[in-house]
Structures are given as C-alpha cells and as structure tokens.
Scaffold this motif. Structure first.
Motif, PDB file in Angstrom:
ATOM      1  N   VAL A 199       4.843  -3.481   3.618  1.00 23.88           N
ATOM      2  CA  VAL A 199       5.734  -3.342   2.322  1.00 23.88           C
ATOM      3  C   VAL A 199       6.426  -2.386   2.000  1.00 23.88           C
ATOM      4  N   LEU A 200       6.429  -1.200   2.730  1.00 21.06           N
ATOM      5  CA  LEU A 200       7.261  -0.033   2.754  1.00 21.06           C
ATOM      6  C   LEU A 200       8.719  -0.390   3.547  1.00 21.06           C
ATOM      7  N   GLU A 201       8.211  -0.742   4.719  1.00 16.82           N
ATOM      8  CA  GLU A 201       9.218  -1.134   5.703  1.00 16.82           C
ATOM      9  C   GLU A 201      10.540  -2.399   5.165  1.00 16.82           C
ATOM     10  N   LYS A 202       9.846  -3.458   4.514  1.00 14.34           N
ATOM     11  CA  LYS A 202      10.599  -4.435   4.018  1.00 14.34           C
ATOM     12  C   LYS A 202      11.183  -3.965   2.882  1.00 14.34           C
ATOM     13  N   SER A 203      10.692  -3.237   1.960  1.00  8.06           N
ATOM     14  CA  SER A 203      11.145  -2.952   0.492  1.00  8.06           C
ATOM     15  C   SER A 203      11.859  -1.906   0.795  1.00  8.06           C
ATOM     16  N   GLY A 204      11.985  -0.842   1.621  1.00 13.29           N
ATOM     17  CA  GLY A 204      12.992   0.481   1.741  1.00 13.29           C
ATOM     18  C   GLY A 204      12.290   1.323   0.902  1.00 13.29           C
ATOM     19  N   VAL A 205      10.888   1.187   0.262  1.00 13.97           N
ATOM     20  CA  VAL A 205      10.598   2.091  -0.648  1.00 13.97           C
ATOM     21  C   VAL A 205       9.656   3.366   0.111  1.00 13.97           C
ATOM     22  N   SER A 206       9.634   4.561  -0.320  1.00 11.44           N
ATOM     23  CA  SER A 206       8.861   5.541   0.372  1.00 11.44           C
ATOM     24  C   SER A 206       7.321   5.324  -0.018  1.00 11.44           C
ATOM     25  N   ARG A 207       6.398   5.866   0.950  1.00 11.50           N
ATOM     26  CA  ARG A 207       5.043   5.891   0.758  1.00 11.50           C
ATOM     27  C   ARG A 207       4.796   6.611  -0.541  1.00 11.50           C
ATOM     28  N   ALA A 208       5.167   7.709  -0.888  1.00 14.13           N
ATOM     29  CA  ALA A 208       5.036   8.527  -1.795  1.00 14.13           C
ATOM     30  C   ALA A 208       5.363   7.527  -3.201  1.00 14.13           C
ATOM     31  N   THR A 209       6.652   6.929  -3.244  1.00 13.50           N
ATOM     32  CA  THR A 209       7.008   6.160  -4.537  1.00 13.50           C
ATOM     33  C   THR A 209       6.019   5.112  -4.492  1.00 13.50           C
ATOM     34  N   PHE A 210       5.645   4.314  -3.559  1.00 10.74           N
ATOM     35  CA  PHE A 210       4.544   3.381  -3.651  1.00 10.74           C
ATOM     36  C   PHE A 210       3.213   3.810  -4.371  1.00 10.74           C
ATOM     37  N   TYR A 211       2.665   4.899  -3.980  1.00  9.95           N
ATOM     38  CA  TYR A 211       1.360   5.401  -4.441  1.00  9.95           C
ATOM     39  C   TYR A 211       1.606   5.804  -5.971  1.00  9.95           C
ATOM     40  N   LYS A 212       2.812   6.241  -6.277  1.00  6.83           N
ATOM     41  CA  LYS A 212       3.115   6.668  -7.676  1.00  6.83           C
ATOM     42  C   LYS A 212       2.780   5.296  -8.565  1.00  6.83           C
ATOM     43  N   TYR A 213       3.158   4.257  -8.127  1.00  6.91           N
ATOM     44  CA  TYR A 213       3.227   3.166  -8.993  1.00  6.91           C
ATOM     45  C   TYR A 213       1.885   2.166  -8.542  1.00  6.91           C
ATOM     46  N   PHE A 214       1.157   2.326  -7.584  1.00  3.44           N
ATOM     47  CA  PHE A 214       0.033   1.611  -7.334  1.00  3.44           C
ATOM     48  C   PHE A 214      -1.019   2.139  -6.280  1.00  3.44           C
ATOM     49  N   ARG A 215      -2.068   1.629  -6.733  1.00  2.00           N
ATOM     50  CA  ARG A 215      -3.283   2.143  -5.974  1.00  2.00           C
ATOM     51  C   ARG A 215      -3.527   1.870  -4.523  1.00  2.00           C
ATOM     52  N   ASP A 216      -3.138   0.615  -4.152  1.00  2.00           N
ATOM     53  CA  ASP A 216      -3.421   0.149  -2.916  1.00  2.00           C
ATOM     54  C   ASP A 216      -2.620  -1.236  -3.027  1.00  2.00           C
ATOM     55  N   LYS A 217      -2.529  -1.950  -1.767  1.00  2.00           N
ATOM     56  CA  LYS A 217      -1.898  -3.283  -1.620  1.00  2.00           C
ATOM     57  C   LYS A 217      -2.268  -4.310  -2.458  1.00  2.00           C
ATOM     58  N   MET A 218      -3.814  -4.432  -2.811  1.00  2.00           N
ATOM     59  CA  MET A 218      -4.311  -5.253  -3.713  1.00  2.00           C
ATOM     60  C   MET A 218      -3.847  -5.004  -5.113  1.00  2.00           C
ATOM     61  N   ASP A 219      -3.869  -3.794  -5.493  1.00  2.00           N
ATOM     62  CA  ASP A 219      -3.248  -3.548  -6.715  1.00  2.00           C
ATOM     63  C   ASP A 219      -1.777  -4.109  -6.876  1.00  2.00           C
ATOM     64  N   LEU A 220      -1.102  -3.822  -5.955  1.00  2.00           N
ATOM     65  CA  LEU A 220       0.446  -4.332  -5.962  1.00  2.00           C
ATOM     66  C   LEU A 220       0.164  -5.929  -5.967  1.00  2.00           C
ATOM     67  N   MET A 221      -0.697  -6.544  -4.993  1.00  2.00           N
ATOM     68  CA  MET A 221      -0.652  -7.986  -4.833  1.00  2.00           C
ATOM     69  C   MET A 221      -0.895  -8.743  -6.260  1.00  2.00           C
ATOM     70  N   MET A 222      -1.761  -8.072  -7.222  1.00  2.00           N
ATOM     71  CA  MET A 222      -2.184  -8.681  -8.678  1.00  2.00           C
ATOM     72  C   MET A 222      -1.062  -8.331  -9.525  1.00  2.00           C
ATOM     73  N   TYR A 223      -0.109  -7.394  -9.258  1.00  2.00           N
ATOM     74  CA  TYR A 223       0.636  -6.933 -10.278  1.00  2.00           C
ATOM     75  C   TYR A 223       1.499  -7.938 -11.051  1.00  2.00           C
ATOM     76  N   PRO A 224       2.372  -8.987  -9.962  1.00  2.00           N
ATOM     77  CA  PRO A 224       3.104  -9.986 -10.621  1.00  2.00           C
ATOM     78  C   PRO A 224       2.235 -10.881 -11.616  1.00  2.00           C
ATOM     79  N   PHE A 225       0.999 -11.065 -11.428  1.00  2.00           N
ATOM     80  CA  PHE A 225       0.235 -12.125 -11.953  1.00  2.00           C
ATOM     81  C   PHE A 225      -0.153 -11.326 -13.365  1.00  2.00           C
TER      82      PHE A 225
END
Length: 181
Positions: free
Chosen positions: A28-54
């Motif tokens: 996700v980080l490589e494709k989005s260009g977002v840093s790991r720290a920024t990712f974890y600022k908004y989401f607990r883990d990849k499952m949390d991110l996966m469920m976010y759009p729904f």
C-alpha cells in the motif's frame, strides 16, 4: 490532499487483483507514496484500511438522508458492493478473526443498533435485551446472505437483494421502527 482517500483508493486498486492476505502495508505504501508513519496515523492495520471505504459509504448514506427507509438503505449497500464487486470478492476470501467477514459482522450489528436506535428515538444503551437479540440475530443472518451473494458472483440485482434482506427483518424490529408496510 486527503491522505485517507489516497490510501483507500490504493487499497481498492490492490484488492481488484489480490486478496487481503496477499497485500501488505508495504504494498500500500509503495503504490500510494504515503509514509509508514502517516499510514499508522490514520489506520490500525491493512484490515482497518480495507474496511474504510465501506464504512465511509455507509456513514455517508446514513447521514445524507434523514428520511431514508430501510429498503433503500439496503439497496444502496448492495449497489455499492456490486459496483465494487472484485474488491468485495477478494475481501471475502480472507478468513479468521482479522478478516472482512469478521469485521463486517461486528460492524453490521453495531450499525443496525445505531440506525434502529435513531429510528425509535432511543440511545443504544437504552435498547432492551430483547431488542439487542433481535438485532444480533437479524444482522448475523443478513451477513450470511451477503457473504453467499458475494461468493456466488452477485448474480441477483441489488434491488432484489435489498428487498430480500428487508423482508427477512424480524417484524418486531420493523414495527418498533415504524416501518411496517
């Protein structure tokens, strides 16, 4: 720039070709260009991110119309899933406690408690034990139907599925919410 949207769109793209079990936060980080720290600022883990759009879609639909009825809400949810078919097919392939299935089941119960409480003018804490059981029973059954629909290729139209799920709602819930047809 909405970082949550960038991450969400990235996850949707990745889930079109892979299951969640084969996607890493690093992907996700490589494709989005977002840093790991920024990712974890908004989401607990990849499952949390996966469920976010729904979850975001559901919340927007609940807030967008005070007068929305249960049938229309169900149809909108099924249409959203149909519009994102590959995403949901791959999301449901994951199994276990940290899976789409597990997350949706728990979320569905809480969401229905929230919407039911709103419709009857009670706080969720004020729901009777009986109302909580009705909601859990209905939500778990609805979840099983949704899972089967996704896994079988979403052949039935969203309108038909929305009506079916509504028809399966215990009469007690429909009556108390003032939605008896």
């Amino acid at each position: 720039m909405d970082i949550k949207k960038i991450l969400s769109d990235t996850m949707i793209e990745l889930l079109k070709n892979n299951t969640i079990d084969h996607i890493t936060v690093k992907d996700v980080l490589e494709k989005s260009g977002v840093s790991r720290a920024t990712f974890y600022k908004y989401f607990r883990d990849k499952m949390d991110l996966m469920m976010y759009p729904f979850f975001l879609f559901v919340e927007q639909n609940l807030k967008s119309s005070v007068a929305i009825n249960q049938i229309d809400l169900h149809i909108r949810l099924f249409q959203f899933m149909k519009d994102n078919q590959k995403f949901f097919e791959n999301a449901f392939k994951s199994q276990g406690q940290n899976s789409c299935e597990y997350e949706l089941r728990g979320y569905g119960i809480e969401l229905f408690k929230k919407s039911y409480s709103y419709l009857i003018g009670k706080d969720r804490a004020q729901l009777t034990a009986e109302e909580k059981y009705w909601i859990e029973f209905y939500s778990c059954g609805a979840h099983a139907v949704v899972k089967k629909w996704v896994e079988s290729g979403m052949e039935e139209p969203p309108q038909e599925m929305g009506q079916l799920i509504y028809n399966c709602m215990p009469g007690n819930l429909r009556q108390r919410a003032g939605k008896v047809e």
